[in-house]
Design a protein around this motif. Structure first.
Motif, PDB file in Angstrom:
ATOM      1  N   GLY A   1     122.142  47.439  38.956  1.00 27.82           N
ATOM      2  CA  GLY A   1     122.879  47.984  40.080  1.00 27.82           C
ATOM      3  C   GLY A   1     123.069  49.490  39.966  1.00 27.82           C
ATOM      4  N   ARG A   2     123.964  49.996  40.797  1.00 26.45           N
ATOM      5  CA  ARG A   2     124.224  51.444  40.872  1.00 26.45           C
ATOM      6  C   ARG A   2     125.431  51.794  40.019  1.00 26.45           C
ATOM      7  NH1 ARG A   2     122.815  55.913  43.382  1.00 26.45           N
ATOM      8  NH2 ARG A   2     121.071  54.780  44.345  1.00 26.45           N
ATOM      9  N   TYR A   3     125.301  52.917  39.284  1.00 27.35           N
ATOM     10  CA  TYR A   3     126.391  53.361  38.400  1.00 27.35           C
ATOM     11  C   TYR A   3     126.565  54.882  38.511  1.00 27.35           C
ATOM     12  CZ  TYR A   3     122.267  53.929  35.331  1.00 27.35           C
ATOM     13  OH  TYR A   3     121.035  54.249  34.817  1.00 27.35           O
TER      14      TYR A   3
ATOM     15  N   TYR B   1     129.511  49.748  37.181  1.00 26.62           N
ATOM     16  CA  TYR B   1     128.804  49.661  38.458  1.00 26.62           C
ATOM     17  C   TYR B   1     129.706  50.118  39.600  1.00 26.62           C
ATOM     18  CZ  TYR B   1     125.023  47.071  36.210  1.00 26.62           C
ATOM     19  OH  TYR B   1     123.982  46.713  35.415  1.00 26.62           O
TER      20      TYR B   1
ATOM     21  N   ARG C   1     128.615  41.624  38.799  1.00 26.26           N
ATOM     22  CA  ARG C   1     128.166  42.054  37.466  1.00 26.26           C
ATOM     23  C   ARG C   1     129.358  42.359  36.562  1.00 26.26           C
ATOM     24  NH1 ARG C   1     123.835  40.581  35.676  1.00 26.26           N
ATOM     25  NH2 ARG C   1     123.403  42.432  34.434  1.00 26.26           N
TER      26      ARG C   1
ATOM     27  N   CYS D   1     120.937  54.437  39.202  1.00 23.49           N
ATOM     28  CA  CYS D   1     120.880  52.977  39.272  1.00 23.49           C
ATOM     29  C   CYS D   1     119.768  52.496  38.348  1.00 23.49           C
ATOM     30  CB  CYS D   1     120.657  52.481  40.696  1.00 23.49           C
ATOM     31  SG  CYS D   1     119.112  53.010  41.444  1.00 23.49           S
TER      32      CYS D   1
ATOM     33  N   VAL E   1     124.712  45.791  43.530  1.00 19.26           N
ATOM     34  CA  VAL E   1     124.550  44.999  42.303  1.00 19.26           C
ATOM     35  C   VAL E   1     123.622  43.825  42.631  1.00 19.26           C
ATOM     36  CG1 VAL E   1     126.666  45.573  41.044  1.00 19.26           C
ATOM     37  CG2 VAL E   1     126.752  43.868  42.855  1.00 19.26           C
TER      38      VAL E   1
END
Length: 524
Positions: free
Chosen positions: A395-397, A374, A369, A412, A378
């Motif tokens: 995705g995860r952030y 992120y 991504r 996320c 993802v």
């Protein structure tokens, strides 16, 4: 009848942009000659009416697209025929009753769209599915301003999105931007609410986003985006829930796992590879942005961009080799069974089995991504025929809030645009038929019955029926064509004889049966 000619009274002075052969029927002199009848049209070349008035057409002249002229009524208009021409080249043709003015550009700005009724019905239908899936997963709807502070989106990792901002200084000297995405606005709102929020949060939004970018199929400079985000859950259970929502949405539209796949990876894969080559952590986000272009740019350009970040050549080879991995077994061989990325991906695939959508998922290490924030899982949904760009992604952030001055908070989410999914539905011949449907058309056959007709329409609307009340006096031939265009189910007629008897004439437009009924019986 509107014409712009009067053989006995009209003379003319022509602006330089006018051609004699376009407007005159004979003679080589412009001044003092007879102006032939002209058809003046706006937008629709097949329309022979202006404001309901028929217009004569000169068959010897075809209007060019850039030479469309419209009638503007003069404030001091006294009539539509005759009059001496008093004009300059800048004013167009004027009479004492009309002005011919060049039409402004009628197209929306490049990369943007209008939504006439048929397109608006499609947009509403799509948004309804976005909202219904979000409701099924117990998410709450939120929204933010389209105009945000520029600093919310300006990051230093070299992301394309920061170079595509519609940004400017407002009249108060503040730097602002039209939002290119929704996630930073979500982070701002979470920080604004602070400790008043009870975690976890399950929020969704549908908003318009703006990016000044090169346009391709399914990519415009404005689009609407559906976001679902979970704030406060650190495990991959959150990602699994979001992926389940995406699959649920596809399934509702008739799209299957043979049409669409979802590529899954984890930013920790690349992070582990970079650590092997002692690449500093501060380079991680920028490397992710570069390798996200791996399907768009030649390998040599990717190598050059990585080299510009001072990444050694052996590390570049190791990075690009790792991105070719397509199975979790190969990933485990590379990173080891104790790798956090391997453990999280295995757990995510196990949860997908439980939900029943594992056949939609493909591990693909090349997915990183392009957004710098992120930190973990993802994913991207893609058309298996590879005709379209990514359908959605997320995705995860976990560290986004801390970049704005808050504390690291697990989070996320995904973004799902409105453009590519429509292209996919067209490809798969899954576009819905969404005609304008009306339950009843109500018509007063005589002027003195218009008030009772309004009462009948209100009565039906109060009962929840969709009613089109004919507001003008129209012939039945026009009304029947009107009901066909609206796909109306019934025609309700108010005639003097029937109304005096306390009844209405109702024509069922499906069975073609007619009957006289009372007002109360209309709803039975």
């Amino acid at each position: 009848m509107i014409t712009l000619s009067c053989p006995l009274r009209m003379s003319m002075k022509m602006p330089s942009s006018f051609c004699h052969s376009q407007f005159c029927t004979s003679s080589s002199n412009l001044a003092g000659r007879i102006l032939a009848p002209i058809m003046v049209q706006a937008l629709d070349f097949s329309n022979n009416f202006f404001l309901g008035t028929p217009i004569i057409r000169n068959p010897n002249y075809n209007f060019h697209q850039n030479e469309i002229w419209v009638l503007r009524r003069n404030r001091q208009a006294r009539g539509m025929v005759g009059g001496r021409v008093t004009t300059t080249a800048n004013e167009g043709i004027q009479t004492d009753s009309t002005t011919l003015t060049s039409l402004i550009s009628v197209d929306p700005p490049r990369g943007t769209r209008d939504f006439p009724p048929e397109d608006m019905r499609l947009r509403s239908w799509l948004f309804q599915h976005f909202r219904e899936v979000s409701r099924l997963f117990a998410f709450e709807e939120i929204d933010f301003p389209v105009l945000e502070s520029e600093e919310l989106f300006v990051r230093k990792a070299g992301e394309e999105i920061t170079q595509q901002l519609y940004n400017f200084e407002d009249k108060g000297g503040r730097r602002v931007a039209l939002r290119p995405e929704l996630t930073p606005s979500l982070a701002r709102l979470v920080l604004q609410k602070g400790k008043s929020l009870s975690l976890p949060l399950k929020w969704f939004a549908i908003g318009q986003c703006w990016r000044y970018e090169r346009m391709t199929r399914g990519r415009r400079r404005e689009h609407y985006q559906w976001n679902m985000d979970i704030i406060g859950i650190s495990g991959v259970e959150a990602e699994a829930e979001l992926l389940s929502a995406i699959v649920t949405f596809f399934t509702r539209l008739g799209i299957t796992a043979s049409d669409v796949g979802i590529k899954i990876s984890n930013r920790k894969v690349l992070q582990a590879v970079l650590a092997r080559y002692s690449i500093p952590d501060e380079s991680f986000a920028a490397v992710c942005v570069i390798v996200d272009k791996i399907e768009k740019l030649p390998r040599s350009e990717i190598e050059n961009e990585l080299a510009a970040l001072q990444v050694p050549s052996d590390a570049i080879d190791g990075i690009l080799q790792a991105l070719t991995l397509k199975s979790l077994d190969d990933l485990e061989d590379l990173l080891g069974a104790e790798s956090g990325a391997v453990a999280e991906l295995k757990q995510l695939f196990a949860l997908a089995d439980g939900y029943g959508f594992s056949d939609w998922l493909n591990f693909d290490a090349s997915v990183v991504r392009g957004l710098a924030y992120y930190t973990g899982t993802v994913f991207e949904a893609f058309d298996r025929e590879r005709k379209l760009r990514a359908i959605c992604g997320g995705g995860r952030y976990d560290q986004l809030l801390s970049t704005y001055g808050g504390a690291d908070t697990p989070a996320c989410g995904f973004g799902f645009g409105d453009a590519v999914i429509i292209e996919l539905l067209k490809e798969r011949k899954l576009m819905p038929e969404l005609g304008h449907v009306v339950d009843d058309v109500v018509l007063a056959l005589e002027d003195h019955l218009k008030a009772p007709a309004a009462m009948v329409a209100a009565h039906l609307r109060n009962a929840g029926r969709v009613v089109d009340l004919v507001l003008e006096t129209k012939r039945l031939k026009w009304v029947f064509k009107h009901t066909e265009r609206l796909h109306a189910k019934r025609l309700v007629l108010l005639g003097a004889t029937e109304w005096n008897r306390g009844t209405l004439r109702v024509k069922d437009l499906i069975t073609r049966e007619e009957s006289d009924v009372t007002l109360d019986d209309l709803l039975t």
